[in-house]
Scaffold this motif. Structure first.
Motif, short mmCIF file in Angstrom:
data_model
loop_
_atom_site.label_atom_id
_atom_site.label_comp_id
_atom_site.label_asym_id
_atom_site.label_seq_id
_atom_site.Cartn_x
_atom_site.Cartn_y
_atom_site.Cartn_z
N PHE A 1 0.82 -1.20 0.00
CA PHE A 1 0.00 0.00 0.00
C PHE A 1 0.86 1.26 0.00
O PHE A 1 0.55 2.23 -0.69
N GLU A 2 1.93 1.25 0.77
CA GLU A 2 2.81 2.42 0.82
C GLU A 2 3.50 2.67 -0.52
O GLU A 2 3.84 3.81 -0.84
N LYS A 3 3.69 1.62 -1.34
CA LYS A 3 4.34 1.77 -2.64
C LYS A 3 3.42 2.34 -3.70
O LYS A 3 3.90 2.81 -4.73
N LEU A 4 2.11 2.28 -3.47
CA LEU A 4 1.17 2.80 -4.46
C LEU A 4 1.28 4.32 -4.58
O LEU A 4 1.65 5.00 -3.63
N ASN A 5 0.93 4.83 -5.75
CA ASN A 5 0.89 6.28 -5.96
C ASN A 5 -0.22 6.88 -5.11
O ASN A 5 -1.02 6.18 -4.51
N ASN A 6 -0.30 8.20 -5.11
CA ASN A 6 -1.31 8.90 -4.34
C ASN A 6 -2.72 8.64 -4.87
O ASN A 6 -3.67 8.53 -4.12
N ASP A 7 -2.87 8.55 -6.20
CA ASP A 7 -4.18 8.32 -6.80
C ASP A 7 -4.48 6.82 -6.80
O ASP A 7 -3.72 6.02 -7.35
N LEU A 8 -5.62 6.45 -6.20
CA LEU A 8 -6.00 5.05 -6.05
C LEU A 8 -7.34 4.79 -6.69
O LEU A 8 -8.14 5.71 -6.89
N ILE A 9 -7.60 3.53 -6.99
CA ILE A 9 -8.91 3.10 -7.44
C ILE A 9 -9.35 1.96 -6.54
O ILE A 9 -8.67 0.95 -6.41
N LEU A 10 -10.49 2.16 -5.89
CA LEU A 10 -11.10 1.12 -5.08
C LEU A 10 -12.08 0.38 -5.98
O LEU A 10 -13.02 0.98 -6.52
N THR A 11 -11.87 -0.92 -6.16
CA THR A 11 -12.68 -1.73 -7.05
C THR A 11 -13.34 -2.84 -6.26
O THR A 11 -12.70 -3.47 -5.42
N PHE A 12 -14.62 -3.05 -6.51
CA PHE A 12 -15.31 -4.18 -5.89
C PHE A 12 -16.52 -4.57 -6.73
O PHE A 12 -17.02 -3.79 -7.54
N ASP A 13 -16.96 -5.80 -6.53
CA ASP A 13 -18.17 -6.31 -7.18
C ASP A 13 -19.32 -6.21 -6.20
O ASP A 13 -19.20 -6.63 -5.05
N TYR A 14 -20.44 -5.70 -6.67
CA TYR A 14 -21.64 -5.56 -5.86
C TYR A 14 -22.65 -6.60 -6.34
O TYR A 14 -23.05 -6.59 -7.51
N ASN A 15 -23.03 -7.51 -5.47
CA ASN A 15 -23.91 -8.62 -5.82
C ASN A 15 -25.33 -8.35 -5.34
O ASN A 15 -25.53 -8.03 -4.17
#
Length: 153
Positions: A72-86
């Motif tokens: 997580f610390e290695k990721l850039n500042n801009d993130l994308i939270l992805t999930f499937d909604y059932n």
């Protein structure tokens, strides 16, 4: 003296095993999510070769497990939270994949409310399509002193 050393070792071992939690509330169509999501992860973009960090969600907490903290610390500042909604409708399962653009600064806010308006429900498409053109959903992100998109009746 031995008791003090033992106490210090125990405190450091418990202190380093805690996962990193963020105060996040997820909603879909104004209803809190509690068990309808699968395959939740954070990444910098949505490509298949991108490193993905699996995260856990319990209502009110977005949790990055301890073994994923360095990634997580290695990721850039801009993130994308992805999930499937059932969801289930007329005895069939429907799955919608949501990609929410976030940043590390947003996650560090005292609270973060993400309300996703799913355009498969017609009233939300009428109300919010002007805010999210060319998309099947609109994520309204609220935090302290944030703005929001007005709905059209």
């Amino acid at each position: 003296m031995i008791k003090n050393i033992f106490l210090i070792i125990v405190i450091f071992s418990f202190g380093s095993s805690y996962a990193q939690n963020f105060n996040v509330i997820l909603q879909v169509n104004d209803v809190n999510i509690d068990g309808e999501i699968t395959a939740m992860y954070l990444s910098n973009n949505n490509s298949r070769d991108e490193e993905r960090i699996t995260v856990n969600y319990y209502p009110g907490d977005l949790i990055i497990p301890d073994h994923e903290r360095s990634s997580f610390e290695k990721l850039n500042n801009d993130l994308i939270l992805t999930f499937d909604y059932n969801t289930f409708k007329r005895n069939s399962q429907q799955i919608a994949t949501f990609n929410i653009k976030l940043s590390k600064e947003l996650l560090k806010k005292p609270y973060l409310m993400i309300n996703i308006y799913d355009f498969r429900v017609r009233k939300y498409k009428r109300w919010f399509q002007h805010c999210a053109k060319d998309s099947d959903y609109f994520p309204q992100i609220s935090f302290q002193n944030s703005g929001f998109c007005f709905r059209i009746k």
